[in-house]
Design a protein around this motif. Structure first.
Motif, PDB file in Angstrom:
ATOM      1  N   LEU A  89       0.830  -1.207   0.000  1.00  0.00           N
ATOM      2  CA  LEU A  89       0.000   0.000   0.000  1.00  0.00           C
ATOM      3  C   LEU A  89       0.863   1.256   0.000  1.00  0.00           C
ATOM      4  O   LEU A  89       0.537   2.250  -0.658  1.00  0.00           O
ATOM      5  CB  LEU A  89      -0.928  -0.005   1.219  1.00  0.00           C
ATOM      6  N   GLN A  93       0.906   4.362  -2.640  1.00  0.00           N
ATOM      7  CA  GLN A  93       0.751   5.744  -2.184  1.00  0.00           C
ATOM      8  C   GLN A  93       1.886   6.625  -2.674  1.00  0.00           C
ATOM      9  O   GLN A  93       1.704   7.829  -2.897  1.00  0.00           O
ATOM     10  CB  GLN A  93       0.674   5.782  -0.657  1.00  0.00           C
ATOM     11  N   GLU A 153      -8.226   0.434  -1.121  1.00  0.00           N
ATOM     12  CA  GLU A 153      -7.661   0.523   0.227  1.00  0.00           C
ATOM     13  C   GLU A 153      -7.268  -0.832   0.797  1.00  0.00           C
ATOM     14  O   GLU A 153      -6.435  -0.900   1.703  1.00  0.00           O
ATOM     15  CB  GLU A 153      -8.662   1.204   1.163  1.00  0.00           C
TER      16      GLU A 153
END
Length: 280
Positions: A169, A173, A201
């Protein structure tokens, strides 16, 4: 030259990577995989290596301008459905590849960032990693780092499934569109790979059984080129990954009891060859 009318073409994958004179990894593994899965493989060399099943004896980089010449020669003549990128050890080569990707806009790009040797030695300089962040990572549909490579990118140790999820993740990002973090280096009877995608997510976890074998040379190259091939054949990303993992597991199992050389041998890329497919 006489020209013949054509109504069909092969689904095509372009692999941009280094060669492996031992035949188990790099361009050689990529082309075997692409053919076994029913597509047509084109290739651009970024480096020549002198290696075998026991290790690498030398690396001869290909000059960036000749990398560009190879890329243009392929894209100007052949319709490319997916691109697989492997060994890129120089920032100038990464910049050339990014420039050509922008020029021809292939829809699917899978990047396997080769950064750490099996011995644990770093194969890429910090300044080159920074160039990859600016050039190839944001242009790739998917990057496929293993744990050692992901640790280089995030800067902290990854030793569990939960940390794999966090790391994947974080990479998204920081600018990656998709990350398949491979967990093969975690010890245990089960293997876990984590897929994180831009705009999502919760990462997806792929679970598989560990196959004990000394013949796993080229596994990362094979997986990334298999994903690219299934994308070229029209499969959605998650299904392309699942199918690619099944192919790699079958290739490991089929080559488990075969001896090639005196070190870590290759997978059996041709264990289940498929008929070459055609696009109308």
């Amino acid at each position: 030259m006489k020209r013949y009318p054509t109504v069909k073409r092969y689904p095509t994958v372009l692999t941009i990577a280094g060669s492996d004179s031992g035949g188990g990894a790099g361009i050689q593994a990529d082309l075997k995989t692409i053919a076994a899965l029913g597509a047509y493989g084109a290739s651009v060399l970024t480096a020549l290596t002198a290696q075998n099943t026991q290790g690498v004896r030398g690396i001869h980089p290909v000059p960036p301008d000749f990398v560009e010449t190879q890329l243009n020669a392929v894209f100007e003549d052949i319709t490319v459905d997916a691109v697989k990128i492997g060994m890129v050890d120089a920032g100038a080569v990464a910049e050339v590849i990014a420039m050509v990707l922008d020029r021809y806009q292939p829809t699917q790009v899978v990047f396997d960032p080769v950064m750490v040797a099996t011995s644990g030695a770093r194969l890429i300089r910090d300044e080159t990693v920074e160039v990859l962040w600016q050039t190839l990572f944001p242009r790739a549909t998917l990057i496929t780092p293993n744990l050692d490579e992901a640790q280089v990118l995030v800067g902290w140790p990854i030793d569990s499934l939960e940390k794999m999820k966090t790391a994947a993740l974080e990479l998204v990002q920081r600018g990656c569109r998709g990350v398949l973090l491979k967990g093969g280096h975690l010890l245990g009877p089960r293997l876990y790979d984590v897929l994180a995608l831009e705009g999502e997510e919760v990462p997806q976890v792929f679970e598989s059984v560990h196959i004990e074998s000394a013949n796993v040379h080229g596994t990362g190259c094979t997986l990334s080129s298999a994903v690219a091939t299934y994308l070229a054949l029209g499969y959605p990303l998650a299904e392309a990954i699942a199918r690619a993992k099944e192919y790699v597991a079958g290739a490991i199992e089929a080559g488990r009891e075969v001896t090639t050389g005196h070190g870590h041998g290759p997978l059996n890329h041709s264990f289940s060859p498929q008929k070459m497919q055609l696009f109308s």
